[in-house]
Scaffold this motif. Structure first.
Motif, short mmCIF file in Angstrom:
data_model
loop_
_atom_site.label_atom_id
_atom_site.label_comp_id
_atom_site.label_asym_id
_atom_site.label_seq_id
_atom_site.Cartn_x
_atom_site.Cartn_y
_atom_site.Cartn_z
N LEU A 109 5.54 -5.62 -12.83
CA LEU A 109 6.88 -5.86 -12.29
C LEU A 109 7.73 -4.60 -12.36
O LEU A 109 8.40 -4.24 -11.38
N ARG A 110 7.72 -3.94 -13.53
CA ARG A 110 8.50 -2.71 -13.65
C ARG A 110 8.02 -1.64 -12.68
O ARG A 110 8.83 -0.92 -12.08
N LEU A 111 6.72 -1.53 -12.53
CA LEU A 111 6.18 -0.57 -11.57
C LEU A 111 6.70 -0.85 -10.17
O LEU A 111 7.14 0.06 -9.45
N ALA A 112 6.63 -2.11 -9.75
CA ALA A 112 7.05 -2.47 -8.40
C ALA A 112 8.53 -2.22 -8.19
O ALA A 112 8.96 -1.87 -7.09
N ALA A 113 9.33 -2.39 -9.26
CA ALA A 113 10.77 -2.20 -9.13
C ALA A 113 11.17 -0.73 -9.24
O ALA A 113 12.07 -0.27 -8.54
N GLU A 114 10.50 0.01 -10.15
CA GLU A 114 10.92 1.38 -10.46
C GLU A 114 10.09 2.45 -9.77
O GLU A 114 10.58 3.56 -9.55
N ARG A 115 8.84 2.14 -9.46
CA ARG A 115 7.95 3.10 -8.79
C ARG A 115 7.28 2.44 -7.58
O ARG A 115 6.06 2.31 -7.52
N PRO A 116 8.05 1.97 -6.63
CA PRO A 116 7.50 1.18 -5.53
C PRO A 116 6.48 1.93 -4.69
O PRO A 116 5.62 1.30 -4.06
N GLU A 117 6.54 3.25 -4.68
CA GLU A 117 5.59 4.04 -3.89
C GLU A 117 4.18 3.97 -4.47
O GLU A 117 3.22 4.35 -3.79
N ARG A 118 4.01 3.45 -5.69
CA ARG A 118 2.69 3.37 -6.31
C ARG A 118 2.07 1.98 -6.20
O ARG A 118 0.92 1.78 -6.60
N VAL A 119 2.81 1.01 -5.68
CA VAL A 119 2.36 -0.40 -5.71
C VAL A 119 2.24 -0.95 -4.29
O VAL A 119 3.23 -1.07 -3.57
N SER A 120 1.01 -1.30 -3.90
CA SER A 120 0.80 -1.91 -2.58
C SER A 120 0.95 -3.42 -2.63
O SER A 120 1.43 -4.04 -1.67
N HIS A 121 0.51 -4.04 -3.71
CA HIS A 121 0.59 -5.49 -3.90
C HIS A 121 0.92 -5.75 -5.37
O HIS A 121 0.46 -5.02 -6.25
N LEU A 122 1.66 -6.81 -5.60
CA LEU A 122 2.04 -7.21 -6.95
C LEU A 122 1.51 -8.61 -7.23
O LEU A 122 1.83 -9.55 -6.50
N ILE A 123 0.70 -8.73 -8.28
CA ILE A 123 0.14 -10.03 -8.66
C ILE A 123 0.35 -10.19 -10.16
O ILE A 123 -0.08 -9.35 -10.95
N THR A 124 1.02 -11.28 -10.54
CA THR A 124 1.28 -11.51 -11.96
C THR A 124 0.74 -12.87 -12.39
O THR A 124 0.64 -13.80 -11.60
#
Length: 280
Positions: A109-124
């Motif tokens: 979640l933090r990656l998707a919010a703070e480093r969005p350029e590194r995350v293609s999909h978010l699954i929790t």
């Protein structure tokens, strides 16, 4: 022949850490981030998933710094997001799908919010949030599952691990087996410095830095939010909160499922992840 851990075990040196990881398959990179309990590793959290997912993607399941065969860390200064980005850089990966259970879900979640350029999909799966009463029980104290998890950092015997595994799953008879409890105990006791570092830093460890809840609505990656209806570690309402805030999100809520959806419902979990990453 089933995939064996020895066949996919690797090490990589990042800027700050030597990280052990498991890697299998080719294609779009999918990073599996484990939870924060004693004995947690990339393999112990995802052994039923790596082979199935690796038929479609390049799967990477690290032991995050402070766990497994990776470097010991100081939890006063550890930033899980920075560690994850260093891992991507060391492996030459620009952007990946992040799949995270519990602590790993929070890191994702933090990656998707703070480093969005590194995350293609978010699954929790069972991602914790620092809010009441989602992470905390009656009176503001930790949930039943979190209490037992912290106890196990100072009692990682097979019996202590049995109490932990039983609180993590819905079907105790099937999943809280003596074999699994012994294996997780051995994994935890193999690196006693990890246990000491987390126990001495609790409750700041294992998550020293929490996501700013106001940033959840800024997440642009497509999100698949999986949660067990019977999770006694992190209430499923936390996932409903996330779904209300993340614009491109959907929830998969599973009855008769505890905190380890990827283990208790492995086939269903694998199908969901494969379909989501393939078609979004």
């Amino acid at each position: 022949m089933a995939l064996q851990q020895n066949d996919i075990s690797r090490y990589v040196q990042t800027t700050d850490f030597k990280i052990h990881y498991n890697e299998a398959g080719e294609g779009h990179p999918v990073v599996l981030l484990h939870g924060g309990g004693p004995g947690a590793t990339g393999w112990s959290n995802y052994s039923p998933n790596i082979e199935a997912l690796s038929k479609h993607f390049r799967v990477i399941a690290p032991d995050m710094p402070g766990w497994g065969d990776s470097d010991a860390v100081d939890f006063a200064t550890l930033d899980h997001v920075e560690a994850a980005c260093q891992l991507l850089d060391a492996l030459g990966i620009e952007k990946a799908a992040f799949v995270g259970n519990s602590m790993g879900g929070h890191t994702s979640l933090r990656l998707a919010a703070e480093r969005p350029e590194r995350v293609s999909h978010l699954i929790t799966m069972g991602a914790p949030l620092r809010m009441k009463p989602i992470l905390f029980g009656a009176g503001g104290g930790p949930t039943e599952g979190l209490k037992i998890m912290y106890d196990t950092f100072t009692d990682a015997t097979p019996e202590g691990m049995r109490r932990l595994v039983e609180i993590m799953v819905y079907d105790k008879a099937r999943f809280a087996t003596p074999e699994l409890c012994k294996l997780r105990s051995q994994a935890a006791l193999k690196r006693p410095e990890h246990l000491r570092n987390i126990a001495s830093a609790a409750p700041k460890a294992p998550i020293p830095i929490w996501i700013d809840l106001d940033k959840i609505s800024d997440i642009t990656a497509p999100a698949l939010l999986i949660h067990g209806r019977d999770d006694r570690v992190v209430s499923f309402e936390s996932t409903l909160f996330l779904a209300a805030g993340i614009p491109d999100s959907r929830v998969h809520l599973i009855n008769r499922c505890g905190h380890w959806a990827q283990l208790e419902h492995a086939d269903e979990f694998n199908r969901q992840v494969i379909d989501f990453v393939t078609h979004h």
